[in-house]
Design an enzyme around this catalytic site. Structure first.
Site, short mmCIF file in Angstrom:
data_model
loop_
_atom_site.label_atom_id
_atom_site.label_comp_id
_atom_site.label_asym_id
_atom_site.label_seq_id
_atom_site.Cartn_x
_atom_site.Cartn_y
_atom_site.Cartn_z
N ARG A 51 0.85 -1.20 0.00
CA ARG A 51 0.00 0.00 0.00
C ARG A 51 0.88 1.25 0.00
O ARG A 51 0.58 2.24 -0.65
CB ARG A 51 -0.94 0.00 1.22
CG ARG A 51 -1.63 1.35 1.40
CD ARG A 51 -2.83 1.34 2.34
NE ARG A 51 -2.76 0.45 3.46
CZ ARG A 51 -2.05 0.64 4.58
NH1 ARG A 51 -1.34 1.74 4.76
NH2 ARG A 51 -2.06 -0.26 5.54
N TYR A 103 -17.45 18.12 -13.54
CA TYR A 103 -17.95 16.75 -13.67
C TYR A 103 -18.96 16.50 -12.53
O TYR A 103 -18.72 16.91 -11.38
CB TYR A 103 -16.76 15.79 -13.59
CG TYR A 103 -17.15 14.35 -13.40
CD1 TYR A 103 -17.94 13.70 -14.34
CD2 TYR A 103 -16.74 13.64 -12.28
CE1 TYR A 103 -18.31 12.38 -14.16
CE2 TYR A 103 -17.09 12.31 -12.11
CZ TYR A 103 -17.88 11.70 -13.05
OH TYR A 103 -18.24 10.39 -12.86
N ASP A 175 -8.53 20.36 -12.69
CA ASP A 175 -8.87 19.03 -13.21
C ASP A 175 -8.61 19.10 -14.71
O ASP A 175 -9.34 19.75 -15.45
CB ASP A 175 -10.33 18.70 -12.89
CG ASP A 175 -10.71 17.29 -13.35
OD1 ASP A 175 -10.06 16.77 -14.28
OD2 ASP A 175 -11.65 16.72 -12.78
N LYS A 200 -9.31 8.26 -18.52
CA LYS A 200 -9.62 8.92 -19.79
C LYS A 200 -8.37 8.94 -20.69
O LYS A 200 -7.86 7.90 -21.01
CB LYS A 200 -10.18 10.32 -19.49
CG LYS A 200 -11.30 10.32 -18.41
CD LYS A 200 -12.47 9.48 -18.83
CE LYS A 200 -13.68 9.42 -17.91
NZ LYS A 200 -13.59 9.50 -16.50
#
Ligand code: PLP
Length: 382
Positions: A51, A103, A175, A200
């Site tokens: 992690r 978004y 963003d 994306k």
């Protein structure tokens, strides 16, 4: 030679990539392990638990930090997890100024989750710098901007936003998912943090969900590294590997996304059944001059209005090559009806306020032959 001396497509392919030390493999392996064996107590190779550190993820993080021109980056399990990590820089009582047309998932996180923790958000049309200035309060700590916006393709002047933010000791977060770092590099205009849904353009092949935050300030870098481990919403080794494979072709993919976006926008602008086209590469876009200043190419995202909701639904249902689907930024062209799909969770009055009508259709132009895409949209409109 440092990465800063190299050019964009070379950085995409080489930054953060060394031949694997144990075999010489040119491609960073998928280190699918949960832990690392230590030679003796306290003596290890810099990796203790997966992690906290993973070599595949580290290679991706170095790669994307260089691509965006930042100092470091941290990869998360989704774009939303990345935005959630950025929000941990805030403390209760802080105020954030946000682009009104973000978004839908970002709006949902801010409005439904983070507002429960005494964080306050003002949603403003950041395409007008004076509205940003007016919204800033003494307790404002962050300006969160999306440009171009989804799906109405409004732009924010990043240099102006950075100037306002920094004058008020506010962090500018951008963003950059919609544009990609090939088209727009917000850090060059003064952004403190850049976030992507790697789902994306960065991955680009519609086969992975992920997110990344790129930082420049040492205090942000230290905190994001800490939070990535503390909250644990890390990107898996396999997804890290997929995105690394994706970024190698980012520069060449974006060339074709730009060509196809422009070709579709020009075709649609001349079609009698289309009442308006929203694409920053068209001279009719109200911020075309700004787009030319802060973008290199205009991207693969565009929206157009066909007059009625019925007509919009018919176009979406009648395409044969384009796929009717949410998401964007993959090699295959997607079409969607924002008001009933990606933005269904945005209340109708907010949709109306930002110009998102029910008759709007959105396209994420892929990298197919543009003539095939034009033939497809022509037969769907006819
Ligand atoms: C601009 C933008 N930011 C963030 C996200 C969230 O990313 P993810 O779906 O990877 O969580 C999306 C998803 O569509 C997006 O379009």
């Amino acid at each position: 030679m440092t990465h800063r001396a190299l050019r964009f497509s070379t950085i995409c392919i080489h930054a953060g990539q060394q031949p694997d030390p144990s075999t010489g493999a040119i491609i960073t392996p998928i280190y699918q392990t949960s832990t690392y064996v230590q030679e003796e107590v306290g003596k290890h190779k810099g990796y203790e638990y997966a992690r906290t550190q993973n070599p595949t993820r580290s290679a991706l993080e170095q790669n994307i930090a260089a691509i965006e021109g930042g100092k470091a980056s941290y990869a998360f399990a989704s774009g939303m997890a990345a935005i959630g990590a950025i929000a941990t820089l805030l403390q209760s009582g802080d105020h954030v100024v946000v682009t009104d047309n973000t978004y839908g998932g970002t709006f949902r996180l801010f409005d439904k989750v983070l507002s429960r923790y005494q964080l306050h958000f003002s949603y403003v049309d950041t395409s007008h710098p004076e509205l940003i200035e007016q919204a800033i309060r003494p307790e404002t700590k962050m300006l969160f901007v999306e440009t171009p916006t989804n799906p109405v393709m409004r732009l924010t002047d990043l240099a102006a936003a950075a100037e306002i933010a920094h004058r008020h000791h506010v962090r500018l977060v951008v963003d950059n998912t919609f544009a990609s770092p090939c088209v727009q590099r917000p850090i060059e205009f003064g952004a403190d943090l850049v976030v992507h849904s790697t789902t994306k353009y960065l991955n680009g092949h519609s086969d992975s969900v992920g997110g990344i935050v790129i930082a420049v300030r040492d205090d942000d870098i230290a905190w994001l590294k800490f939070v990535q481990n503390a909250e644990g919403a890390i990107l898996s080794p396999f997804d890290s590997w997929l995105v690394l494979r994706g970024t190698k072709t980012l520069a060449v993919r974006m060339v074709q996304h730009n060509v196809n976006g422009q070709a579709l926008a020009e075709f649609l602008a001349a079609h009698p059944k289309v009442t308006s086209v929203m694409y920053p590469g068209l001279p009719s876009h109200p911020q075309h001059a700004l787009a030319k200043r802060q973008m290199r190419g205009f991207g693969g995202m565009l929206s157009f209005d066909v007059g009625t909701e019925d007509a919009a639904r018919r176009v979406c249902n009648r395409v044969r090559l384009m796929a009717l689907a949410e998401s964007l930024g993959g090699v295959e062209t997607l079409i969607s009806h924002p008001s009933s799909m990606t933005h269904a969770s945005v209340p109708p009055e907010r949709r109306a306020a930002i110009g998102l009508s029910d008759s709007l259709v959105r396209i994420s132009a892929g990298i197919e032959d543009p003539e095939d895409l034009i033939d497809d949209i022509r037969q769907a409109l006819d």
